[in-house]
Design an enzyme around this catalytic site. Structure first.
Site, PDB file in Angstrom:
ATOM      1  N   CYS A   1     -43.250 -38.157   1.135  1.00 28.19           N
ATOM      2  CA  CYS A   1     -44.703 -38.102   1.639  1.00 28.19           C
ATOM      3  C   CYS A   1     -45.348 -39.269   2.182  1.00 28.19           C
ATOM      4  CB  CYS A   1     -45.658 -37.495   0.194  1.00 28.19           C
ATOM      5  SG  CYS A   1     -45.542 -38.848  -0.913  1.00 28.19           S
TER       6      CYS A   1
ATOM      7  N   HIS B   1     -48.748 -40.040  -4.598  1.00 24.20           N
ATOM      8  CA  HIS B   1     -48.535 -39.210  -3.411  1.00 24.20           C
ATOM      9  C   HIS B   1     -49.345 -39.887  -2.355  1.00 24.20           C
ATOM     10  CE1 HIS B   1     -48.027 -35.676  -1.185  1.00 24.20           C
ATOM     11  NE2 HIS B   1     -49.396 -35.451  -0.932  1.00 24.20           N
TER      12      HIS B   1
END
Length: 392
Positions: free
Chosen positions: A78, A333
């Site tokens: 990510c 994330h």
């Protein structure tokens, strides 16, 4: 075995996709004349803005239908995905990328980061799927110790990828353009407080690493506060004293940074991860607003600059992208909020999912002291303002 077979199948699909020829930007729907007119307008836009912005999921001002292209998460990628989208949506960068020298041999191509980025960009442009797999590029980066299945720091990964791109570009003129596009120049001043000795040293950096706390561990409240604190003079005393050649001993020094040059694309690193005792790192999630428009002439004083009027005239910026982090140090994330250069609309690139968002959505990354796992801006990417483009 099942995972290995799946990866091999994905790699084969990727290889096949990379061999597909570039497809037409517009297709005839109801009548051929309208389609040709649309195609001509897209080509004109592409010459001005670059295909990356048009094809990567954005509807142009001429309502040419395209779809947002995401990047699948392959092994905690990510962070890499967010940075790649920021690179690809920057038309100034993609204009450099398209002019690289293609390595002659297959083995060289597999290990060449700019070339693998170009292949990935082309796959995003000519594919019809909602997202593509950045596997070939991820494997390429792994040869340079950028590992999969690892929690990366976006600021550090940006520096690593950028330096690999620069190192592997063969054309000196492209290296110079890349430097001009991203490099910040500052002058460091060190002055002995016991004599007249003064040392000046010019240096360059790719990001402005802004602390979010002052020397007394008080939270800075705005981006302007962080910038002013970064360029504020610091007294080096006690155990921080420096050796003075003129005095022949350690003496108190005064240290300050002066801004010389700002690039076309300015990357600001908000230092939300800080060290505590016993090497413990924690995340600063407190509220820190940042503007859509940033004028360094209104932020810094004359004493904090070492630039002429021509340089300062270009110190007005628009916010282009925000790389945001959610979660903790060990379990987090990343996603990217990017403003299209064609539409001037904001989009959220969250791995394979891409959607249009509002400025209010972007402002949600300001942070909140009570939401330690919440989404907070980590990298701010600003672009210099320009005269009105030929096509809005």
């Amino acid at each position: 075995m099942g995972q290995r077979g799946g990866r091999q199948e994905i790699s084969k699909k990727l290889e096949m996709a990379l061999r597909e020829p570039m497809k037409a930007e517009a297709k005839a729907q109801n009548n051929e004349e309208e389609a040709e007119e649309l195609k001509a307008k897209v080509q004109t836009l592409a010459s001005v803005f670059g295909v990356a912005d048009l094809k990567n999921g954005l509807t142009s001002s001429f309502s040419v239908p395209t779809e947002a292209i995401g990047l699948y998460n392959v092994g905690h990628s990510c962070c890499l995905n967010s940075l790649l989208q920021v690179f690809f949506m920057n038309i100034h960068f993609t204009r450099i990328l398209r002019r690289i020298t293609v390595p002659l041999y297959a083995e060289q191509q597999k290990k060449n980061v700019p070339y693998q980025m170009l292949l990935l960009l082309e796959e995003m442009q000519c594919g019809k799927q909602k997202a593509v797999y950045p596997i070939a590029l991820a494997y390429c980066l792994s040869a340079y110790k950028v590992k999969l299945f690892v929690q990366h720091d976006a600021a550090q990964l940006f520096l690593t990828v950028w330096n690999l791109i620069k190192r592997q570009m063969k054309k000196p003129e492209l290296v110079e353009e890349l430097n001009d596009l991203y490099t910040i120049c500052i002058q460091e001043h060190l002055a002995c407080q016991k004599c007249s000795f003064e040392e000046k040293k010019n240096s360059s950096m790719l990001t402005l690493p802004l602390p979010l706390l002052d020397s007394n561990c008080r939270m800075l409240e705005t981006l302007k506060d962080c910038l002013q604190y970064f360029f504020h003079p610091e007294e080096l005393t006690d155990h921080n004293m420096c050796f003075c050649d003129q005095c022949g001993r350690k003496t108190p020094f005064r240290q300050c940074m002066k801004l010389i040059h700002l690039p076309q694309t300015l990357t600001i690193h908000l230092k939300r991860f800080c060290f505590e005792k016993a090497a413990h790192i924690h995340k600063l999630s407190h509220y820190l607003p940042f503007p859509q428009d940033l004028d360094f002439n209104a932020v810094l004083t004359e004493s904090q600059c070492q630039a002429d009027d021509n340089e300062k005239a270009g110190w007005q910026y628009d916010l282009f992208a925000v790389v945001a982090h959610s979660g903790s140090i060990s379990c987090g994330h990343y996603c990217a909020y990017i403003r299209s250069l064609t539409e001037r609309k904001w989009y959220c690139f969250n791995d394979s999912e891409v959607c249009q968002v509002s400025w209010d959505d972007v402002k949600c990354t300001y942070g909140h002291s009570n939401l330690h796992w919440g989404e907070t801006a980590y990298l701010l990417i600003y672009m210099k303002k320009h005269p009105q483009w030929p096509y809005p």
